[in-house]
Design an enzyme around this catalytic site. Structure first.
Site, PDB file in Angstrom:
ATOM      1  N   GLY A  50      51.395  41.236  30.268  1.00 13.24           N
ATOM      2  CA  GLY A  50      50.343  42.243  30.594  1.00 13.24           C
ATOM      3  C   GLY A  50      49.383  42.237  31.451  1.00 13.24           C
ATOM      4  N   GLU A 104      43.361  39.009  27.811  1.00 13.42           N
ATOM      5  CA  GLU A 104      44.328  40.001  27.163  1.00 13.42           C
ATOM      6  C   GLU A 104      43.964  40.961  27.643  1.00 13.42           C
ATOM      7  OE1 GLU A 104      46.430  39.967  26.002  1.00 13.42           O
ATOM      8  OE2 GLU A 104      47.386  39.180  24.334  1.00 13.42           O
ATOM      9  N   ASP A 108      46.121  44.664  18.946  1.00 15.24           N
ATOM     10  CA  ASP A 108      46.620  45.224  18.181  1.00 15.24           C
ATOM     11  C   ASP A 108      45.524  44.982  16.791  1.00 15.24           C
ATOM     12  OD1 ASP A 108      48.435  47.492  16.918  1.00 15.24           O
ATOM     13  OD2 ASP A 108      49.299  47.979  18.244  1.00 15.24           O
TER      14      ASP A 108
HETATM   15  P1  IMP Z   1      48.872  42.563  18.420  1.00 15.51           P
HETATM   16  O1  IMP Z   1      49.336  40.701  18.426  1.00 15.51           O
HETATM   17  O2  IMP Z   1      49.394  42.888  16.624  1.00 15.51           O
HETATM   18  O3  IMP Z   1      47.026  42.276  18.761  1.00 15.51           O
HETATM   19  O4  IMP Z   1      49.833  42.696  19.456  1.00 15.51           O
HETATM   20  C1  IMP Z   1      49.524  42.728  20.208  1.00 15.51           C
HETATM   21  C2  IMP Z   1      50.382  43.429  21.731  1.00 15.51           C
HETATM   22  O5  IMP Z   1      50.995  43.832  21.288  1.00 15.51           O
HETATM   23  C3  IMP Z   1      49.433  43.399  22.935  1.00 15.51           C
HETATM   24  O6  IMP Z   1      49.471  41.976  23.715  1.00 15.51           O
HETATM   25  C4  IMP Z   1      51.246  43.449  23.676  1.00 15.51           C
HETATM   26  O7  IMP Z   1      52.357  43.346  24.527  1.00 15.51           O
HETATM   27  C5  IMP Z   1      51.541  44.090  22.242  1.00 15.51           C
HETATM   28  N1  IMP Z   1      51.046  46.009  22.359  1.00 15.51           N
HETATM   29  C6  IMP Z   1      50.712  46.238  21.163  1.00 15.51           C
HETATM   30  N2  IMP Z   1      49.946  48.163  21.065  1.00 15.51           N
HETATM   31  C7  IMP Z   1      50.476  48.241  23.124  1.00 15.51           C
HETATM   32  C8  IMP Z   1      50.203  49.499  23.189  1.00 15.51           C
HETATM   33  O8  IMP Z   1      50.057  50.370  22.602  1.00 15.51           O
HETATM   34  N3  IMP Z   1      50.756  49.712  24.742  1.00 15.51           N
HETATM   35  C9  IMP Z   1      52.190  48.266  24.533  1.00 15.51           C
HETATM   36  N4  IMP Z   1      51.927  47.148  24.446  1.00 15.51           N
HETATM   37  C10 IMP Z   1      51.145  46.921  23.213  1.00 15.51           C
HETATM   38 MG    MG Z   2      49.611  41.593  26.161  1.00 14.38          MG
END
Ligand code: IMP
Ligand code: MG
Length: 180
Positions: A50, A104, A108
């Site tokens: 990403g 990054e 999220d």
């Molecule tokens: P976290 O571990 O919950 O912070 O998620 C982070 C990862 O989830 C990111 O590196 C993305 O790969 C994916 N992600 C979170 N939100 C989105 C979104 O709105 N669109 C696409 N990928 C997302």
């Molecule tokens: Mg990612």
């Protein structure tokens, strides 16, 4: 900008490329300021896939000596009650004593960035800073400091500028949001 259809879903225009560029300019300026007198070249760590687009744009704006490396995070369901386990793949260089800037695409819940921050420190990095293109502040629930945040967005699903929906949409130069 028109709506786009990706797999089974419709996405509507959300953040155009000019706005993204401005936000990257701003965050690059902060990083350039903080690393202006850095005596050893920090390592930019691009989190595949990403962050490829953001990393490419950001690093062209950085004006101090820096290295680049990439890694991938593999997630799998643990066999125990710990839930989703993560593992770093592809970091094939020694980072002992190095200053790291993790790049990054989006933070999220923060689970991924917390894991990466702790893992890179345990591998011997002297300092780990976090730079993210996007943050969903409503859902971020970790204590890791997010040093550089280009843009904050509401808790909605987006794609484009490197971000995917089931591997499609990464090549869009603008960011789109899932239609309600
Ligand atoms: P976290 O571990 O919950 O912070 O998620 C982070 C990862 O989830 C990111 O590196 C993305 O790969 C994916 N992600 C979170 N939100 C989105 C979104 O709105 N669109 C696409 N990928 C997302
Ligand atoms: Mg990612």
């Amino acid at each position: 900008m028109d709506c786009i259809k990706v797999h089974d879903k419709t996405f509507v225009p959300f953040i155009d490329n000019a706005q993204i560029s401005k936000a990257i300019d701003k965050v690059a300026e902060q990083i350039n300021h903080d690393y202006a007198n850095c005596d050893s070249a920090p390592i930019l760590v691009c989190v595949l896939n990403g962050s490829v687009v953001f990393t490419g744009e950001l690093m062209q704006r950085l004006n101090f000596p820096c290295e680049l490396t990439c890694l991938r995070i593999k997630s799998y369901e643990g066999t125990q009650s710990t839930g989703v386990t993560k593992q770093v793949l592809g970091l094939n260089r020694d980072i002992t004593g190095k200053q790291i800037i993790v790049i990054e695409d989006i933070v999220d819940t923060g689970h991924t960035i917390e894991f990466l921050h702790n893992t890179l420190l345990s591998l011997g990095a002297s300092d780990v800073k976090i730079c993210t293109l996007l943050l969903k502040p409503e859902v971020y629930d970790r204590d890791i400091k997010l040093d550089y945040v280009a843009m904050e967005i509401p808790n909605r699903f987006i794609l484009g500028f490197g971000l995917d929906y089931d591997e499609l949409g990464r090549n869009s130069k603008d960011i789109y949001v899932l239609q309600d």
